[in-house]
Design a protein around this motif. Structure first.
Motif, PDB file in Angstrom:
ATOM      1  N   ALA A  28       0.748  -1.040  -0.059  1.00  0.00           N
ATOM      2  CA  ALA A  28      -0.117   0.063   0.043  1.00  0.00           C
ATOM      3  C   ALA A  28       1.012   1.289   0.010  1.00  0.00           C
ATOM      4  O   ALA A  28       0.391   2.418   0.014  1.00  0.00           O
ATOM      5  CB  ALA A  28      -0.990  -0.135   1.078  1.00  0.00           C
ATOM      6  N   ARG A  29       2.231   1.144   0.009  1.00  0.00           N
ATOM      7  CA  ARG A  29       3.050   2.334   0.010  1.00  0.00           C
ATOM      8  C   ARG A  29       3.518   2.626  -1.804  1.00  0.00           C
ATOM      9  O   ARG A  29       4.625   2.732  -1.739  1.00  0.00           O
ATOM     10  CB  ARG A  29       4.498   1.965   0.619  1.00  0.00           C
ATOM     11  N   GLN A  30       2.327   3.128  -1.974  1.00  0.00           N
ATOM     12  CA  GLN A  30       2.498   3.624  -3.464  1.00  0.00           C
ATOM     13  C   GLN A  30       1.571   4.873  -3.674  1.00  0.00           C
ATOM     14  O   GLN A  30       0.709   5.230  -2.993  1.00  0.00           O
ATOM     15  CB  GLN A  30       2.085   2.672  -4.362  1.00  0.00           C
ATOM     16  N   LYS A  31       1.999   5.714  -4.906  1.00  0.00           N
ATOM     17  CA  LYS A  31       1.256   6.651  -5.187  1.00  0.00           C
ATOM     18  C   LYS A  31       0.742   7.060  -6.490  1.00  0.00           C
ATOM     19  O   LYS A  31       1.824   6.325  -7.290  1.00  0.00           O
ATOM     20  CB  LYS A  31       1.767   7.954  -4.445  1.00  0.00           C
ATOM     21  N   VAL A  32      -0.222   7.479  -7.021  1.00  0.00           N
ATOM     22  CA  VAL A  32      -0.148   7.592  -8.367  1.00  0.00           C
ATOM     23  C   VAL A  32      -0.484   9.305  -8.810  1.00  0.00           C
ATOM     24  O   VAL A  32      -1.105   9.782  -7.838  1.00  0.00           O
ATOM     25  CB  VAL A  32      -1.737   7.042  -8.801  1.00  0.00           C
ATOM     26  N   ALA A  33       0.395   9.530  -9.685  1.00  0.00           N
ATOM     27  CA  ALA A  33       0.403  10.972 -10.112  1.00  0.00           C
ATOM     28  C   ALA A  33       0.385  10.911 -11.573  1.00  0.00           C
ATOM     29  O   ALA A  33       0.421   9.960 -12.368  1.00  0.00           O
ATOM     30  CB  ALA A  33       1.354  11.885  -9.471  1.00  0.00           C
ATOM     31  N   VAL A  46       7.557   2.964  -2.329  1.00  0.00           N
ATOM     32  CA  VAL A  46       8.815   2.500  -1.692  1.00  0.00           C
ATOM     33  C   VAL A  46       8.617   1.135  -1.093  1.00  0.00           C
ATOM     34  O   VAL A  46       7.508   0.801  -0.806  1.00  0.00           O
ATOM     35  CB  VAL A  46       8.824   3.663  -0.594  1.00  0.00           C
ATOM     36  N   PHE A  47       9.832   0.786  -0.699  1.00  0.00           N
ATOM     37  CA  PHE A  47      10.125  -0.534  -0.065  1.00  0.00           C
ATOM     38  C   PHE A  47      11.589  -0.489   0.493  1.00  0.00           C
ATOM     39  O   PHE A  47      12.235   0.148   0.072  1.00  0.00           O
ATOM     40  CB  PHE A  47       9.799  -1.929  -0.897  1.00  0.00           C
ATOM     41  N   ARG A  53      17.839  -0.805   3.267  1.00  0.00           N
ATOM     42  CA  ARG A  53      17.981   0.624   2.862  1.00  0.00           C
ATOM     43  C   ARG A  53      16.442   0.801   1.851  1.00  0.00           C
ATOM     44  O   ARG A  53      16.054  -0.135   1.358  1.00  0.00           O
ATOM     45  CB  ARG A  53      18.900   0.425   1.556  1.00  0.00           C
ATOM     46  N   LEU A  54      16.278   1.934   1.975  1.00  0.00           N
ATOM     47  CA  LEU A  54      14.820   2.584   1.466  1.00  0.00           C
ATOM     48  C   LEU A  54      15.191   2.851   0.030  1.00  0.00           C
ATOM     49  O   LEU A  54      16.083   3.072  -0.454  1.00  0.00           O
ATOM     50  CB  LEU A  54      14.365   4.066   2.320  1.00  0.00           C
ATOM     51  N   CYS A  55      14.126   2.040  -0.787  1.00  0.00           N
ATOM     52  CA  CYS A  55      14.407   2.085  -2.159  1.00  0.00           C
ATOM     53  C   CYS A  55      12.909   2.824  -2.793  1.00  0.00           C
ATOM     54  O   CYS A  55      12.002   2.533  -2.449  1.00  0.00           O
ATOM     55  CB  CYS A  55      14.511   0.593  -2.908  1.00  0.00           C
TER      56      CYS A  55
END
Length: 614
Positions: A28-33, A46-47, A53-55
């Motif tokens: 659920a860590r996603q966004k749409v633009a 992101v994951f 490490r954050l990607c």
């Protein structure tokens, strides 16, 4: 996003499982633009990799080649090359290969390799390849491509563990593993054949059961009958499954309204909350279960691989109206919303086909029309069996409205392609994905995203219209008191347009709803909820359906359904058509044609039903 964050880009052919892998990694860590300056959708998320490490990962539009033939492919190419305004060049490319269709994907991988950029190749759908008996030597493929190769199963939990564990080692070293090649595009296919001969030690075979199923699903007669049956079941479920959930939401909204009434003294604030917010926004929110059930079915059909086959079936119909199968995918997505559907036409290379698809996309029944349809159908059509328990009269009416929109789109496309947008037909070629079992995780994320879109609209557009309408319904003050709604500013506007819409069987209340629905089609439901909420505030509680049955004749109800099936009641769609076509010419033609068609057909429906019942 910090500059130290690893920036990844998913690149691959359409239907290679790229988006499924994106959903698996990000959850659920996603966004749409949208990309800066263009209307193509941009999905990022992101994951955390195996080293903590954050990607940041970007899901690029599907592409067959860096030599772009469509605007979607051009966006993918420019994103890889760092040529998009406001976009940082990816630190690492994740080139996704469908392990069951290596030949098609390897061409794009070789083009990416020639860029000399850090890259990891992902063999996705490896489980399906093994099920076919395919033996792929991943180590040999890594040697041939001179870059890391990992295997994933994007549709299962844990299917990307190898990728997550390996990223920390791949990212710093990937640059040194690549060699810049000087191969031309024309020698690429020979290179693909050479690599496949070394890494594919057993090509396997297409599963017999899938081949047999395809013979039925894609049969020119049985396939069409199956598609129609699936659609009928979907619309029956929209009514049958959603009923308990809708009743629960209706009870919750009514309870909130009653509790608020009991806790607050009579006055403008209580009226705003009860008659404006709960009656307006609440009357739309109750349709969320039906919208989610509709998208649950669409998600199952898409994830299972059926919709790709439906596109090939539809190609035969598309040919009869002058279009191609590539138009089917945008038209299908228009059942969600016409705005992304119009953006999706960028995959159509032929400019005239693309414009024709843009012009007919709003005829497809988007989810914003669904609350309007369901409200009117439930109010005026009794729920009786039509085809036993398989199909009720209400589900049949809803299915008929979807068919009506499709027929209007087909008629319009035929007229356009035989006149001002005439062009040669382009062959439709599509790689069929294997049949797969949809996962609850993938479907859940899809429904969560759709619920967010619906609730965001309810909390912004519909809320603003409901509050604005409540204010207009309470002015001008008469001796310090709110006027009767008919004599308010809102009522005055409705009565001004009433002579124009009276031949359709509509009154001034419907007129107000038609005006407010230009913001979004489903706003008319909230508008009518607010109007009837204010009008009946001092009377015994009356539901919206009962109020409509009291106030609208059957002919007017039929006309309202027809009007919303054809009219372009959405300014967001007008705006995106203007951007995609580069001017006001086509959106003006589109809006005028659809509005005129809606008016004439609604008038005919009102007259026909009124005479039939006389």
């Amino acid at each position: 996003m910090s500059s130290s964050t690893l920036r990844l880009a998913l690149v691959g052919n359409p239907n290679c499982g790229k988006t499924a892998l994106f959903n698996l990694l990000t959850g659920a860590r996603q966004k749409v633009a949208n990309y800066a300056g263009v209307t193509v959708e941009r999905r990022s998320g992101v994951f955390v990799d195996g080293n903590g490490r954050l990607c940041e990962i970007l899901d690029l539009p599907g592409s067959y080649s860096l030599h772009a033939n469509s605007e979607d492919e051009a966006i993918a190419r420019d994103a890889v090359l760092g040529g998009l305004r406001g976009e940082r060049q990816p630190d690492l490319m994740l080139a996704v290969l469908d392990a069951t269709h290596l030949h098609l994907g390897l061409r794009l991988v070789l083009e990416l390799k020639a860029l000399g950029r850090p890259m990891v190749v992902i063999l996705n759908c490896i489980d399906a390849a093994r099920a076919r008996g395919m033996v792929i030597d991943a180590e040999a493929l890594s040697r041939e491509l001179d870059c890391p190769v990992v295997s994933t199963v994007a549709i299962t939990r844990g299917g990307a563990e190898q990728l997550l564990a390996a990223l920390p080692a791949f990212a710093p070293a990937a640059q040194s593993l690549l060699k810049l090649t000087g191969q031309s595009v024309e020698s690429l296919y020979q290179e693909v054949d050479r690599i496949l001969a070394r890494v594919l030690t057993d090509p396997g075979r297409y599963p017999v059961w899938q081949d047999r199923l395809d013979r039925v699903v894609m049969h020119p007669i049985l396939g069409v009958a199956l598609l129609a049956t699936v659609m009928l079941l979907m619309f029956q479920a929209v009514f049958a499954w959603a009923a308990p959930l809708m009743e629960g939401l209706t009870f919750a909204v009514d309870w909130l309204a009653a509790t608020t009434t009991g806790m607050m003294a009579a006055g403008p604030l209580r009226s705003l909350l009860v008659d404006g917010l709960f009656a307006g926004v609440g009357s739309v929110l109750v349709f969320l279960p039906q919208i989610l059930i509709l998208f649950l079915f669409i998600g199952i059909l898409e994830d299972s691989g059926y919709l790709a086959r439906a596109a090939l079936i539809a190609d035969r119909t598309m040919a009869k109206v002058g279009l191609q199968g590539k138009s089917f995918i945008p038209l299908l997505s228009a059942y969600a919303c016409a705005v992304p559907a119009i953006m999706a036409t960028r995959t159509i290379e032929n400019k005239r086909d693309r414009i024709a698809t843009i012009l007919i996309a709003p005829f497809m029944t988007c989810s914003a029309r669904l609350p309007v349809y369901i409200l009117i159908i439930a109010a005026f059509i009794p729920d009786r069996p039509l085809v036993g328990r398989l199909l009720s009269t209400q589900a049949g009416a809803l299915f008929g409205l979807y068919i009506l929109g499709f027929l209007a789109a087909a008629f319009t496309a035929r007229a356009l392609k035989s006149s001002i947008l005439k062009s040669d037909r382009t062959p439709f070629v599509m790689e069929l994905p294997p049949y797969r079992r949809p996962t609850l995780r993938s479907l859940g994320l899809r429904l969560l995203d759709r619920a967010k879109v619906f609730l965001r609209r309810a909390g912004t557009v519909i809320l603003v219209v409901a509050i604005g309408l409540w204010i207009l319904a309470h002015v001008p003050l008469d001796h310090g008191k709110a006027p009767q709604i008919r004599d308010s500013l809102a009522g005055t506007v409705g009565r001004v347009v009433e002579p124009v819409i009276r031949p359709l069987g509509f009154n001034w209340k419907i007129g107000i709803g038609l005006i407010t629905s230009l913001a979004a089609r489903e706003v008319i439901v909230g508008t009518l909820g607010t109007i009837y909420g204010i009008e009946n505030a001092d009377e015994e509680s009356m539901g919206l359906r009962e109020a409509l049955r009291r106030d609208l004749a059957p002919g007017g109800a039929a006309a309202l359904l027809i009007f919303f099936a054809f009219a372009m009641q959405c300014m967001s769609t007008v705006a995106v058509v203007k951007r995609e076509t580069g001017g006001w010419k086509w959106p003006a033609v589109q809006f005028g044609y659809m509005t005129g068609l809606a008016y004439v057909c609604a008038w005919a429906a009102n007259v026909a039903v009124t005479r039939w019942l006389a």
